[in-house]
Design a protein around this motif. Structure first.
Motif, mmCIF file in Angstrom:
data_model
loop_
_atom_site.group_PDB
_atom_site.id
_atom_site.type_symbol
_atom_site.label_atom_id
_atom_site.label_comp_id
_atom_site.label_asym_id
_atom_site.label_seq_id
_atom_site.Cartn_x
_atom_site.Cartn_y
_atom_site.Cartn_z
ATOM 1 N N ALA A 85 0.852 -1.192 0.000
ATOM 2 C CA ALA A 85 0.000 0.000 0.000
ATOM 3 C C ALA A 85 0.886 1.240 0.000
ATOM 4 O O ALA A 85 1.724 1.415 0.880
ATOM 5 C CB ALA A 85 -0.906 0.004 1.219
ATOM 6 N N ASP A 86 0.701 2.063 -1.000
ATOM 7 C CA ASP A 86 1.424 3.332 -1.117
ATOM 8 C C ASP A 86 0.390 4.433 -0.910
ATOM 9 O O ASP A 86 -0.273 4.873 -1.840
ATOM 10 C CB ASP A 86 2.082 3.429 -2.495
ATOM 11 N N ILE A 87 0.253 4.863 0.346
ATOM 12 C CA ILE A 87 -0.842 5.737 0.749
ATOM 13 C C ILE A 87 -0.684 7.164 0.220
ATOM 14 O O ILE A 87 -1.653 7.801 -0.141
ATOM 15 C CB ILE A 87 -0.994 5.743 2.289
ATOM 16 N N PHE A 88 0.522 7.665 0.168
ATOM 17 C CA PHE A 88 0.791 8.987 -0.406
ATOM 18 C C PHE A 88 1.672 8.771 -1.635
ATOM 19 O O PHE A 88 2.829 9.144 -1.659
ATOM 20 C CB PHE A 88 1.474 9.894 0.623
ATOM 21 N N ASP A 119 5.161 -6.650 -8.571
ATOM 22 C CA ASP A 119 4.928 -8.089 -8.404
ATOM 23 C C ASP A 119 3.967 -8.365 -7.246
ATOM 24 O O ASP A 119 3.625 -9.511 -6.980
ATOM 25 C CB ASP A 119 6.248 -8.822 -8.172
ATOM 26 N N LYS A 120 3.525 -7.300 -6.563
ATOM 27 C CA LYS A 120 2.604 -7.413 -5.431
ATOM 28 C C LYS A 120 1.226 -6.895 -5.841
ATOM 29 O O LYS A 120 1.072 -6.240 -6.876
ATOM 30 C CB LYS A 120 3.091 -6.563 -4.241
ATOM 31 N N ILE A 121 0.234 -7.149 -5.010
ATOM 32 C CA ILE A 121 -1.054 -6.475 -5.172
ATOM 33 C C ILE A 121 -0.852 -5.070 -4.645
ATOM 34 O O ILE A 121 -0.406 -4.886 -3.507
ATOM 35 C CB ILE A 121 -2.167 -7.205 -4.395
ATOM 36 N N LEU A 122 -1.127 -4.078 -5.477
ATOM 37 C CA LEU A 122 -0.870 -2.683 -5.106
ATOM 38 C C LEU A 122 -2.142 -1.949 -4.706
ATOM 39 O O LEU A 122 -3.188 -2.107 -5.338
ATOM 40 C CB LEU A 122 -0.258 -1.925 -6.293
ATOM 41 N N TYR A 123 -2.015 -1.127 -3.696
ATOM 42 C CA TYR A 123 -3.014 -0.135 -3.338
ATOM 43 C C TYR A 123 -2.297 1.205 -3.436
ATOM 44 O O TYR A 123 -1.306 1.429 -2.726
ATOM 45 C CB TYR A 123 -3.512 -0.325 -1.899
ATOM 46 N N THR A 124 -2.750 2.056 -4.328
ATOM 47 C CA THR A 124 -2.138 3.385 -4.423
ATOM 48 C C THR A 124 -3.185 4.440 -4.132
ATOM 49 O O THR A 124 -4.376 4.247 -4.376
ATOM 50 C CB THR A 124 -1.526 3.649 -5.819
ATOM 51 N N ASN A 125 -2.716 5.561 -3.627
ATOM 52 C CA ASN A 125 -3.610 6.655 -3.265
ATOM 53 C C ASN A 125 -2.835 7.959 -3.368
ATOM 54 O O ASN A 125 -1.649 8.011 -3.059
ATOM 55 C CB ASN A 125 -4.096 6.456 -1.822
ATOM 56 N N ASP A 126 -3.498 8.991 -3.825
ATOM 57 C CA ASP A 126 -2.935 10.331 -3.792
ATOM 58 C C ASP A 126 -4.071 11.317 -3.941
ATOM 59 O O ASP A 126 -5.056 11.043 -4.637
ATOM 60 C CB ASP A 126 -1.899 10.543 -4.901
ATOM 61 N N ILE A 127 -3.954 12.466 -3.315
ATOM 62 C CA ILE A 127 -5.019 13.458 -3.336
ATOM 63 C C ILE A 127 -5.121 14.184 -4.690
ATOM 64 O O ILE A 127 -6.178 14.661 -5.058
ATOM 65 C CB ILE A 127 -4.851 14.463 -2.177
ATOM 66 N N CYS A 160 -2.122 9.034 -13.490
ATOM 67 C CA CYS A 160 -0.826 8.395 -13.739
ATOM 68 C C CYS A 160 -0.789 6.987 -13.140
ATOM 69 O O CYS A 160 -0.257 6.060 -13.748
ATOM 70 C CB CYS A 160 0.316 9.247 -13.189
ATOM 71 N N HIS A 161 -1.387 6.810 -11.972
ATOM 72 C CA HIS A 161 -1.439 5.479 -11.352
ATOM 73 C C HIS A 161 -2.224 4.516 -12.237
ATOM 74 O O HIS A 161 -1.835 3.351 -12.389
ATOM 75 C CB HIS A 161 -2.073 5.530 -9.966
ATOM 76 N N LEU A 162 -3.338 4.986 -12.821
ATOM 77 C CA LEU A 162 -4.092 4.146 -13.747
ATOM 78 C C LEU A 162 -3.222 3.750 -14.934
ATOM 79 O O LEU A 162 -3.273 2.614 -15.410
ATOM 80 C CB LEU A 162 -5.341 4.872 -14.250
#
Length: 188
Positions: free
Chosen positions: A37-40, A52-60, A67-69
């Motif tokens: 999880a990359d919260i910021f 190679d992991k299941i990612l959780y990304t977030n940014d305001i 860009c994450h998409l």
């Protein structure tokens, strides 16, 4: 056609160069894990080391979300379609006054570039609304636009100030983002 990678963006706080250190600390402190999880997440540079992991990304910032998409979505996209759009956007486009020329000319960008930026952005949105491109293709094209204008912006990395009395580049080039296509299901 030129390609761009996740680390080709000027962004204050980008941690791409710190990845070896960050990876070492995470390996030492966390051991083996399946989810990251990359919260910021900002530019997503740290997340890019954990595809190679299941990612959780977030940014305001919505621009960072797009860009994450681009970099981490598992939605299918047509690279030849993306290349055709970018080839068209890199051509000589019609000049017209618009929101960008009225509000940002000769500050962050030249008048000509402002016209082109607005034309491209509106075209991308129209293509998406008409169903000609999917959500990830829209994100890829917008990311290409963001990375392209980032190279010519009259700023020091963030758009809160601009340098006065500088010569503006006459045009900019959009490149094809090179997203990873071998991802697990991610949560953006």
């Amino acid at each position: 056609m030129q390609v761009t990678k996740i680390n080709n963006r000027r962004y204050l706080g980008n941690k791409y160069r710190l990845l070896p250190f960050i990876n070492d600390v995470i390996a030492k402190e966390c051991g083996n894990f399946d989810t990251f999880a990359d919260i910021f997440a900002g530019t997503g540079a740290v997340s890019s080391a954990y595809t190679d992991k299941i990612l959780y990304t977030n940014d305001i910032l919505y621009s960072n979300y797009l860009c994450h998409l681009t970099w981490f979505s598992d939605e299918a996209f047509d690279i030849s379609k993306i290349e055709k759009y970018i080839e068209y956007f890199n051509s000589e486009l019609p000049y017209e006054d618009n929101y960008m020329t009225e509000n940002f000319s000769d500050t962050y960008f030249s008048r000509k570039n402002c016209s082109k930026i607005a034309f491209i952005r509106e075209n991308i949105e129209n293509e998406f609304k008409s169903g000609k491109i999917n959500t990830r293709e829209r994100a890829i094209l917008i990311t290409s636009l963001l990375y392209g204008i980032d190279k010519i912006a009259n700023t020091c990395g963030h758009y809160d100030a601009y340098r006065k009395g500088v010569d503006f580049p006459e045009s900019f080039t959009m490149c094809v983002p090179e997203p990873n296509t071998n991802l697990k299901h991610n949560h953006l």
